[in-house]
Design an enzyme around this catalytic site. Structure first.
Site, PDB file in Angstrom:
ATOM      1  N   CYS A 145       0.808  -1.226   0.000  1.00  0.00           N
ATOM      2  CA  CYS A 145       0.000   0.000   0.000  1.00  0.00           C
ATOM      3  C   CYS A 145       0.843   1.278   0.000  1.00  0.00           C
ATOM      4  O   CYS A 145       0.321   2.360  -0.256  1.00  0.00           O
ATOM      5  CB  CYS A 145      -0.936  -0.024   1.195  1.00  0.00           C
ATOM      6  N   HIS A 181      -3.833   6.365   1.253  1.00  0.00           N
ATOM      7  CA  HIS A 181      -4.150   5.004   0.812  1.00  0.00           C
ATOM      8  C   HIS A 181      -5.602   4.690   1.186  1.00  0.00           C
ATOM      9  O   HIS A 181      -6.004   4.865   2.340  1.00  0.00           O
ATOM     10  CB  HIS A 181      -3.188   4.010   1.473  1.00  0.00           C
ATOM     11  N   ASN A 230     -10.237  -1.879  -1.190  1.00  0.00           N
ATOM     12  CA  ASN A 230      -8.821  -1.560  -0.974  1.00  0.00           C
ATOM     13  C   ASN A 230      -8.016  -2.249  -2.078  1.00  0.00           C
ATOM     14  O   ASN A 230      -7.888  -3.474  -2.083  1.00  0.00           O
ATOM     15  CB  ASN A 230      -8.417  -2.071   0.414  1.00  0.00           C
TER      16      ASN A 230
HETATM   17  C1  LIG Z   1     -10.374  -4.453   9.644  1.00  0.00           C
HETATM   18  C2  LIG Z   1     -11.031  -3.364  10.476  1.00  0.00           C
HETATM   19  C3  LIG Z   1     -12.026  -2.577   9.593  1.00  0.00           C
HETATM   20  C4  LIG Z   1     -11.792  -4.009  11.605  1.00  0.00           C
HETATM   21  O1  LIG Z   1     -12.274  -3.009  12.444  1.00  0.00           O
HETATM   22  P1  LIG Z   1     -12.168  -3.189  14.049  1.00  0.00           P
HETATM   23  O2  LIG Z   1     -13.048  -2.160  14.681  1.00  0.00           O
HETATM   24  O3  LIG Z   1     -10.727  -3.222  14.407  1.00  0.00           O
HETATM   25  O4  LIG Z   1     -12.833  -4.637  14.172  1.00  0.00           O
HETATM   26  P2  LIG Z   1     -13.193  -5.489  15.407  1.00  0.00           P
HETATM   27  O5  LIG Z   1     -12.759  -6.867  15.083  1.00  0.00           O
HETATM   28  O6  LIG Z   1     -12.740  -4.869  16.699  1.00  0.00           O
HETATM   29  O7  LIG Z   1     -14.769  -5.441  15.349  1.00  0.00           O
HETATM   30  C5  LIG Z   1     -15.526  -4.274  15.668  1.00  0.00           C
HETATM   31  C6  LIG Z   1     -16.857  -4.402  14.962  1.00  0.00           C
HETATM   32  O8  LIG Z   1     -16.674  -4.204  13.548  1.00  0.00           O
HETATM   33  C7  LIG Z   1     -17.184  -5.337  12.843  1.00  0.00           C
HETATM   34  N1  LIG Z   1     -16.347  -5.543  11.644  1.00  0.00           N
HETATM   35  C8  LIG Z   1     -15.036  -5.801  11.613  1.00  0.00           C
HETATM   36  N2  LIG Z   1     -14.634  -5.910  10.333  1.00  0.00           N
HETATM   37  C9  LIG Z   1     -15.727  -5.720   9.563  1.00  0.00           C
HETATM   38  C10 LIG Z   1     -15.960  -5.719   8.172  1.00  0.00           C
HETATM   39  N3  LIG Z   1     -14.963  -5.920   7.294  1.00  0.00           N
HETATM   40  N4  LIG Z   1     -17.214  -5.532   7.728  1.00  0.00           N
HETATM   41  C11 LIG Z   1     -18.242  -5.317   8.621  1.00  0.00           C
HETATM   42  N5  LIG Z   1     -18.075  -5.274   9.940  1.00  0.00           N
HETATM   43  C12 LIG Z   1     -16.826  -5.491  10.413  1.00  0.00           C
HETATM   44  C13 LIG Z   1     -17.110  -6.481  13.837  1.00  0.00           C
HETATM   45  O9  LIG Z   1     -18.013  -7.505  13.485  1.00  0.00           O
HETATM   46  C14 LIG Z   1     -17.484  -5.779  15.102  1.00  0.00           C
HETATM   47  O10 LIG Z   1     -18.896  -5.575  15.113  1.00  0.00           O
HETATM   48  P3  LIG Z   1     -19.736  -5.587  16.496  1.00  0.00           P
HETATM   49  O11 LIG Z   1     -19.273  -4.374  17.263  1.00  0.00           O
HETATM   50  O12 LIG Z   1     -21.149  -5.462  15.993  1.00  0.00           O
HETATM   51  O13 LIG Z   1     -19.414  -6.880  17.158  1.00  0.00           O
HETATM   52  C15 LIG Z   1      -9.957  -2.403  11.088  1.00  0.00           C
HETATM   53  O14 LIG Z   1      -9.233  -3.077  12.077  1.00  0.00           O
HETATM   54  C16 LIG Z   1      -9.026  -1.886  10.050  1.00  0.00           C
HETATM   55  O15 LIG Z   1      -9.377  -1.051   9.233  1.00  0.00           O
HETATM   56  N6  LIG Z   1      -7.780  -2.373  10.062  1.00  0.00           N
HETATM   57  C17 LIG Z   1      -6.820  -2.076   9.044  1.00  0.00           C
HETATM   58  C18 LIG Z   1      -7.085  -2.947   7.849  1.00  0.00           C
HETATM   59  C19 LIG Z   1      -6.336  -2.523   6.648  1.00  0.00           C
HETATM   60  O16 LIG Z   1      -6.375  -1.395   6.267  1.00  0.00           O
HETATM   61  N7  LIG Z   1      -5.631  -3.490   6.057  1.00  0.00           N
HETATM   62  C20 LIG Z   1      -4.928  -3.328   4.860  1.00  0.00           C
HETATM   63  C21 LIG Z   1      -3.592  -2.763   5.034  1.00  0.00           C
HETATM   64  S1  LIG Z   1      -3.555  -1.212   4.352  1.00  0.00           S
END
Ligand SMILES: CC(C)(COP(=O)(O)OP(=O)(O)OC[C@H]1O[C@@H](n2cnc3c(N)ncnc32)[C@H](O)[C@@H]1OP(=O)(O)O)[C@@H](O)C(=O)NCCC(=O)NCCS
Length: 338
Positions: A116, A265, A295
């Site tokens: 990325c 990004h 993404n």
């Molecule tokens: C992946 C990401 C969106 C998950 O979000 P998070 O808040 O950390 O996720 P959690 O596992 O703590 O879950 C929190 C809530 O979001 C939901 N959730 C997590 N990922 C989800 C998705 N892809 N779609 C829908 N809901 C999602 C969970 O089910 C949970 O819901 P709840 O509160 O109803 O139980 C976040 O961590 C993120 O953006 N990380 C970076 C990912 C990224 O950019 N990767 C590529 C490298 S650039």
């Protein structure tokens, strides 16, 4: 006479096949369409066909650019390809593209394995080549097919990533600078948090033997030959490192009020909203172009720039700050004057 590197054209290519939130909600009934959209901001991702590679997308993006008449094919003197899904371990896919695109044999060509942050890295390298007189017309190509590494039963990554390629023309010009203030960062301690664990030399895939599948605490099933992402760790890394990187771009000669657009990004809505709030950037200057493609890794910034051009948001004279971050961990930022 001094030469300065400038972006003069961008084209991108998305595969024909799409993956909608409806389809994902059918496969993962615990996440409905609204939940996926409200968290990720993504409606649809594009996914390559089984016989389609990153280089096929790259070829089509480059053909669009070369056929637009913005540059003579024979004048391209360098092609660099950012990909983590090459056609082969060797040779470099950029060499294959040079031949497929019928570029000059006096053209430099290499691949680099970056995710990325790869577009900003490519701009930095292109600036180096042009401003030291080594090249004049560079095709900077980003192409990724993470879908090939994603287990269909892993919603943590299947909801986020889409396949794509982008071709960016970086040319020498006599006034400038047009791309500048490059900043880079690396922390390989985060390598384990976004990785395809087996298949390379460290852990070769065993011929004729399917790797074991396992199911994690969130119910996602994958093997070690599939992409693994620790989303919360990547989120934490980004929330710490990216504001630091961002502010390091500015000083008394270049201040925040000189920026018209921020092209980060395009990871997903949750990540971008959080970063924008943390850095305190205005929503109307912060590009968000992931709804239609997810993404797309190294292509996300060039696609966002192209979409902004098409919408008339990005026009000549505007100043953009670009920031890429992710797998590695690797991060990079720069200023792009349009
Ligand atoms: C992946 C990401 C969106 C998950 O979000 P998070 O808040 O950390 O996720 P959690 O596992 O703590 O879950 C929190 C809530 O979001 C939901 N959730 C997590 N990922 C989800 C998705 N892809 N779609 C829908 N809901 C999602 C969970 O089910 C949970 O819901 P709840 O509160 O109803 O139980 C976040 O961590 C993120 O953006 N990380 C970076 C990912 C990224 O950019 N990767 C590529 C490298 S650039």
């Amino acid at each position: 006479m001094n030469q300065f590197a400038r972006i003069t054209a961008i084209e991108y290519e998305l595969p024909e096949k799409t993956l909608s939130n409806d389809e994902l909600a059918r496969d993962f009934p615990e996440w409905n369409v609204e939940k996926i959209f409200s968290k990720t901001g993504i409606n649809v991702r594009h996914i390559v066909a089984a016989d389609e590679c990153a280089s096929d997308l790259a070829f089509r993006a480059c053909e669009k650019l070369l056929n637009s008449g913005v540059v003579e094919r024979s004048d391209i003197d360098f092609i660099m390809l950012c990909t983590q899904s090459p056609d082969y371990f060797l040779p470099a896919t950029a060499c294959i593209l040079q031949d497929r695109l019928k570029l000059s044999t006096q053209c430099g060509a290499f691949d680099y394995n970056q995710g990325c942050s790869g577009f900003i890295y490519g701009l930095g390298l292109a600036k180096g080549l042009i401003e030291t007189g080594q090249a004049k017309n560079i095709l900077l190509v980003t192409a990724e097919t993470y879908s090939k590494y994603i287990n269909p039963a892993d919603k943590s990554v299947r909801t986020l990533f889409g396949d794509a390629a982008a071709a960016t023309l970086v040319q020498a010009t006599e006034d400038g600078p047009y791309i500048d203030r490059f900043r880079y960062g690396t922390d390989g301690a985060g390598a384990k948090n976004l990785i395809v664990p087996i298949g390379g030399s460290r852990h070769p895939s065993t011929l004729n033997q399917e790797p074991d599948l396992y199911t994690d605490d969130s119910g996602n099933t994958r093997s070690d030959a599939d992409l693994y992402m620790n989303g919360s760790e990547i989120f934490e890394f980004s929330m710490t490192r990216i504001p630091q990187l961002f502010f390091s771009i500015f000083d008394q000669d270049f201040t925040l009020d000189q920026v018209d657009l921020f092209a980060f990004h395009q990871a997903n809505k949750f990540m971008l909203d959080s970063l924008r709030r943390r850095i305190k950037l205005p929503v109307d200057k912060f590009i968000a172009e992931f709804e239609h493609c997810g993404n797309t890794v190294s292509s996300s910034i060039p696609i966002a720039l192209k979409k902004s051009l098409e919408k008339g948001v990005l026009v000549e004279g505007k100043t953009v700050v670009g920031v890429g971050f992710g797998v590695g961990y690797s991060w990079a930022g720069c200023v792009i004057k349009w």
